[in-house]
Design an enzyme around this catalytic site. Structure first.
Site, PDB file in Angstrom:
ATOM      1  N   HIS A   1       0.842  -1.203   0.000  1.00 34.15           N
ATOM      2  CA  HIS A   1       0.000   0.000   0.000  1.00 34.15           C
ATOM      3  C   HIS A   1       0.873   1.247   0.000  1.00 34.15           C
ATOM      4  CE1 HIS A   1       0.286   1.885   4.004  1.00 34.15           C
ATOM      5  NE2 HIS A   1       0.556   0.668   4.441  1.00 34.15           N
ATOM      6  N   CYS A   2       0.274   2.341  -0.451  1.00 33.57           N
ATOM      7  CA  CYS A   2       0.920   3.650  -0.414  1.00 33.57           C
ATOM      8  C   CYS A   2      -0.127   4.660   0.051  1.00 33.57           C
ATOM      9  CB  CYS A   2       1.537   4.008  -1.766  1.00 33.57           C
ATOM     10  SG  CYS A   2       0.341   4.164  -3.112  1.00 33.57           S
ATOM     11  N   HIS A   3      -0.093   5.867  -0.473  1.00 35.52           N
ATOM     12  CA  HIS A   3      -1.043   6.896  -0.062  1.00 35.52           C
ATOM     13  C   HIS A   3      -2.416   6.661  -0.697  1.00 35.52           C
ATOM     14  CE1 HIS A   3      -1.976  11.492   0.352  1.00 35.52           C
ATOM     15  NE2 HIS A   3      -2.705  10.760   1.164  1.00 35.52           N
TER      16      HIS A   3
END
Length: 114
Positions: free
Chosen positions: A71-73
């Protein structure tokens, strides 16, 4: 590649929360930068920024056959990391759609957003 690559390339925050609730065997990989991780993080996540993934992929070697959720932003960087890891022979990697922003909206509204 393994037949296990048939896992969908994306998963949802709700599915990841279900994995956590079940104490499932998986790695939650955060590919944001250190300053983002310092601001807010999902408990139990491991940070390897996208900018460092090629140099640090060896750290994931022990987890090559495990389920890895990246995951990221918002989900863009993590999708690129997911695709790259699959190309490197990690068959069970998925992107968490919507990233930590969606997590804050759908799972933990007390989390700060940015």
């Amino acid at each position: 590649m393994s037949e296990e690559t048939s896992l969908p390339i994306e998963t949802t925050c709700l599915d990841v929360q279900a994995l956590k609730d079940q104490n499932a065997d998986f790695v939650l990989l955060d590919c944001r930068e250190q300053n983002e991780f310092d601001l807010v993080r999902i408990d139990g996540s491991t940070l390897i920024p996208m900018s460092e993934i090629q140099d640090r992929v060896g750290e994931l070697e022990p987890h090559r056959q495990r389920h890895i959720v990246v995951h990221c932003h918002h989900g863009g960087r993590s999708m690129r990391v997911t695709q790259w890891l699959r190309q490197q022979g990690f068959p069970k990697v998925q992107n968490m759609a919507g990233g930590i922003h969606a997590w804050a909206q759908d799972i933990d509204p007390s989390m700060p957003t940015y």
